[in-house]
Scaffold this motif. Structure first.
Motif, PDB file in Angstrom:
ATOM      1  N   LEU A 131      27.118   0.085 -11.080  1.00 37.85           N
ATOM      2  CA  LEU A 131      26.488   0.397  -9.797  1.00 37.85           C
ATOM      3  C   LEU A 131      25.632  -0.785  -9.387  1.00 37.85           C
ATOM      4  O   LEU A 131      25.024  -1.429 -10.233  1.00 37.85           O
ATOM      5  CB  LEU A 131      25.582   1.625  -9.932  1.00 37.85           C
ATOM      6  CG  LEU A 131      26.276   2.975 -10.075  1.00 37.85           C
ATOM      7  CD1 LEU A 131      25.246   4.053 -10.309  1.00 37.85           C
ATOM      8  CD2 LEU A 131      27.108   3.296  -8.845  1.00 37.85           C
ATOM      9  N   PRO A 132      25.561  -1.068  -8.082  1.00 41.31           N
ATOM     10  CA  PRO A 132      24.648  -2.131  -7.659  1.00 41.31           C
ATOM     11  C   PRO A 132      23.220  -1.691  -7.977  1.00 41.31           C
ATOM     12  O   PRO A 132      22.925  -0.502  -7.912  1.00 41.31           O
ATOM     13  CB  PRO A 132      24.859  -2.203  -6.145  1.00 41.31           C
ATOM     14  CG  PRO A 132      25.500  -0.917  -5.762  1.00 41.31           C
ATOM     15  CD  PRO A 132      26.198  -0.383  -6.969  1.00 41.31           C
ATOM     16  N   ASP A 133      22.384  -2.589  -8.374  1.00 36.40           N
ATOM     17  CA  ASP A 133      21.021  -2.194  -8.735  1.00 36.40           C
ATOM     18  C   ASP A 133      20.034  -2.991  -7.881  1.00 36.40           C
ATOM     19  O   ASP A 133      19.185  -3.698  -8.378  1.00 36.40           O
ATOM     20  CB  ASP A 133      20.790  -2.413 -10.232  1.00 36.40           C
ATOM     21  CG  ASP A 133      19.516  -1.725 -10.692  1.00 36.40           C
ATOM     22  OD1 ASP A 133      18.975  -0.905  -9.923  1.00 36.40           O
ATOM     23  OD2 ASP A 133      19.061  -2.021 -11.807  1.00 36.40           O
ATOM     24  N   ARG A 139      22.534   3.890  -2.432  1.00 36.07           N
ATOM     25  CA  ARG A 139      22.745   4.878  -1.357  1.00 36.07           C
ATOM     26  C   ARG A 139      23.731   5.924  -1.866  1.00 36.07           C
ATOM     27  O   ARG A 139      24.874   5.615  -2.203  1.00 36.07           O
ATOM     28  CB  ARG A 139      23.285   4.170  -0.122  1.00 36.07           C
ATOM     29  CG  ARG A 139      22.310   3.125   0.418  1.00 36.07           C
ATOM     30  CD  ARG A 139      22.833   2.489   1.694  1.00 36.07           C
ATOM     31  NE  ARG A 139      22.871   3.466   2.766  1.00 36.07           N
ATOM     32  CZ  ARG A 139      23.912   3.666   3.586  1.00 36.07           C
ATOM     33  NH1 ARG A 139      25.008   2.937   3.452  1.00 36.07           N
ATOM     34  NH2 ARG A 139      23.856   4.569   4.542  1.00 36.07           N
ATOM     35  N   LEU A 140      23.250   7.159  -1.900  1.00 32.50           N
ATOM     36  CA  LEU A 140      24.025   8.260  -2.486  1.00 32.50           C
ATOM     37  C   LEU A 140      24.479   9.191  -1.374  1.00 32.50           C
ATOM     38  O   LEU A 140      23.738   9.410  -0.405  1.00 32.50           O
ATOM     39  CB  LEU A 140      23.077   9.004  -3.440  1.00 32.50           C
ATOM     40  CG  LEU A 140      23.618   9.944  -4.486  1.00 32.50           C
ATOM     41  CD1 LEU A 140      24.529   9.212  -5.448  1.00 32.50           C
ATOM     42  CD2 LEU A 140      22.429  10.549  -5.284  1.00 32.50           C
ATOM     43  N   LYS A 141      25.689   9.757  -1.541  1.00 28.95           N
ATOM     44  CA  LYS A 141      26.190  10.701  -0.525  1.00 28.95           C
ATOM     45  C   LYS A 141      26.753  11.931  -1.210  1.00 28.95           C
ATOM     46  O   LYS A 141      27.512  11.818  -2.164  1.00 28.95           O
ATOM     47  CB  LYS A 141      27.276  10.001   0.301  1.00 28.95           C
ATOM     48  CG  LYS A 141      28.039  10.931   1.218  1.00 28.95           C
ATOM     49  CD  LYS A 141      28.200  10.327   2.605  1.00 28.95           C
ATOM     50  CE  LYS A 141      28.912  11.262   3.565  1.00 28.95           C
ATOM     51  NZ  LYS A 141      28.139  12.453   3.907  1.00 28.95           N
ATOM     52  N   VAL A 261      19.068   3.993 -12.868  1.00 27.02           N
ATOM     53  CA  VAL A 261      19.209   3.382 -11.544  1.00 27.02           C
ATOM     54  C   VAL A 261      18.506   4.230 -10.492  1.00 27.02           C
ATOM     55  O   VAL A 261      18.784   5.435 -10.370  1.00 27.02           O
ATOM     56  CB  VAL A 261      20.704   3.248 -11.166  1.00 27.02           C
ATOM     57  CG1 VAL A 261      20.854   2.657  -9.772  1.00 27.02           C
ATOM     58  CG2 VAL A 261      21.431   2.388 -12.167  1.00 27.02           C
ATOM     59  N   ALA A 262      17.623   3.606  -9.724  1.00 27.62           N
ATOM     60  CA  ALA A 262      16.891   4.329  -8.677  1.00 27.62           C
ATOM     61  C   ALA A 262      17.816   4.656  -7.507  1.00 27.62           C
ATOM     62  O   ALA A 262      18.711   3.885  -7.166  1.00 27.62           O
ATOM     63  CB  ALA A 262      15.729   3.468  -8.194  1.00 27.62           C
ATOM     64  N   VAL A 263      17.597   5.820  -6.915  1.00 27.82           N
ATOM     65  CA  VAL A 263      18.306   6.205  -5.694  1.00 27.82           C
ATOM     66  C   VAL A 263      17.372   5.943  -4.515  1.00 27.82           C
ATOM     67  O   VAL A 263      16.224   6.396  -4.509  1.00 27.82           O
ATOM     68  CB  VAL A 263      18.713   7.697  -5.754  1.00 27.82           C
ATOM     69  CG1 VAL A 263      19.317   8.157  -4.426  1.00 27.82           C
ATOM     70  CG2 VAL A 263      19.699   7.927  -6.902  1.00 27.82           C
ATOM     71  N   ALA A 274      11.534   3.959  -4.086  1.00 25.15           N
ATOM     72  CA  ALA A 274      12.688   3.588  -4.917  1.00 25.15           C
ATOM     73  C   ALA A 274      12.567   2.120  -5.299  1.00 25.15           C
ATOM     74  O   ALA A 274      12.581   1.289  -4.414  1.00 25.15           O
ATOM     75  CB  ALA A 274      13.990   3.826  -4.157  1.00 25.15           C
ATOM     76  N   PRO A 275      12.423   1.799  -6.570  1.00 25.40           N
ATOM     77  CA  PRO A 275      12.265   2.740  -7.667  1.00 25.40           C
ATOM     78  C   PRO A 275      10.855   3.339  -7.667  1.00 25.40           C
ATOM     79  O   PRO A 275       9.876   2.624  -7.450  1.00 25.40           O
ATOM     80  CB  PRO A 275      12.495   1.877  -8.921  1.00 25.40           C
ATOM     81  CG  PRO A 275      12.090   0.498  -8.489  1.00 25.40           C
ATOM     82  CD  PRO A 275      12.396   0.397  -7.016  1.00 25.40           C
ATOM     83  N   GLY A 276      10.775   4.647  -7.921  1.00 22.58           N
ATOM     84  CA  GLY A 276       9.481   5.306  -7.993  1.00 22.58           C
ATOM     85  C   GLY A 276       8.772   4.983  -9.297  1.00 22.58           C
ATOM     86  O   GLY A 276       9.382   4.447 -10.238  1.00 22.58           O
TER      87      GLY A 276
END
Ligand code: PMP
Length: 306
Positions: A131-133, A139-141, A261-263, A274-276
């Motif tokens: 996943l890109p970090d 970006r989540l869907k 990985v942060a969303v 993000a990241p929290g």
């Protein structure tokens, strides 16, 4: 995504064979019907050379997956652990991704699985993350596809065939310009992502869905839950609605390939950070555990030696 970085050898049914010769017949049962089980494991660079993270937990899950499918694994967990160490050493990796898998091979065709022999493989290559970090989080869907119903195909078995569910969801998400898909379970609650478990933080409490929602009993999930408890964070394994993620202070994903990985956003709703702050702390704790820097978690590492 770049081409597979080849290593020199692959372990196949007890022998190390040259990478290019580790082939299989086109009438392999598992190619047609998805009759296989797999693991994704990693070896990390530590001060004492490469070490495999939570190897026995991965191999025990492989064994459980095989039993759920009624496949005979010709090699025990101990044999596979020793073979893994041999392979990482033979390939000379400093760190690597490992793919353990067993599938029904060439011998018979048709849906009766009893007459096909099992082929067991361990492959390793230098690959880090899928996943890109980026700094702002992924970006989540929410996917239009649901996680497989446990009474259709058990999601608890990490089997090859059911990964079509993940592949369909990932493709839908990337075609729409997102990085990753969130899959809801058959009951409509949050399950997991295509190759990672999902966590939400709100009011300092860390929550993740249970296996009954279709979430894999991820080894990174278990690692994160342990690290969070050790940091004194309240953790809850409970059903989550997608609105629990919309309303969260932080959301992150975790898995062997992805790490922590942060969303950044879910369904175009930006997360407040993000990241929290807890994501940052847990990622640091995870990195200290996998690299051997935190002595409390060295028992999770199997050194490969020289
Ligand atoms: N869910 C799915 C569907 C996965 O494929 C993976 C990767 N194995 C995970 C969760 C994360 O599991 P783990 O932490 O054991 O890699």
């Amino acid at each position: 995504m770049t081409a597979l970085p080849e290593a020199s050898t692959i372990w196949m049914d007890g022998a190390l064979v040259p990478w290019q010769q580790a082939g299989t017949h086109v009438l392999t049962h598992g190619l047609h019907y998805g009759t296989g089980v797999l693991e994704g494991t990693r070896a990390f660079a530590t001060a004492d050379g490469p070490a495999v993270f939570r190897l026995s937990e991965h191999l025990r899950r492989l064994d459980r997956s095989a039993r759920m499918l009624r496949m005979e694994l010709p090699f025990g967990v101990e044999d596979l652990a020793a073979a893994t160490v041999d392979l990482v050493r033979a390939n000379g990796h400093r760190s690597c991704y490992l793919r353990h898998f067993a599938f029904l091979g060439y011998g018979s065709m048709g849906l009766d699985m009893r007459f096909s022999p099992t082929t067991t493989v361990i492959a390793s290559w230098e690959w880090h993350g899928q996943l890109p970090d980026g700094a702002a989080g992924i970006r989540l869907k929410t996917s239009s596809w649901r996680r497989t119903d446990p009474n259709a195909v058990p999601p608890a078995a990490k089997a090859t065939g059911p990964y079509l569910n993940s592949v369909l969801a990932r493709r839908e998400a990337t075609d729409a310009g997102y990085d990753e898909a969130l899959l809801l379970g058959p009951d409509g609650t949050v399950g997991e992502c295509t190759g990672e478990n999902v966590f939400a933080v709100r009011g300092g409490v860390l929550r993740t869905p249970p296996a009954s929602a279709g979430a894999l009993e991820g080894i990174t999930r278990d690692t994160v839950l342990t690290l969070a408890r050790d940091l004194g964070v309240e953790v809850r394994v409970e059903s989550l609605l997608r609105s629990d993620l919309y309303a969260a202070d932080e959301v992150f994903l975790c898995g062997t390939a992805a790490g922590v990985v942060a969303v950044g956003s879910l369904d175009d709703r930006e997360l407040p950070s993000a990241p929290g702050p807890l994501t940052v702390r847990l990622r640091a704790a995870y990195e200290a555990a996998v690299s051997g820097a935190d002595p409390r978690y060295r028992h999770w590492l199997t050194p490969v030696g020289g």
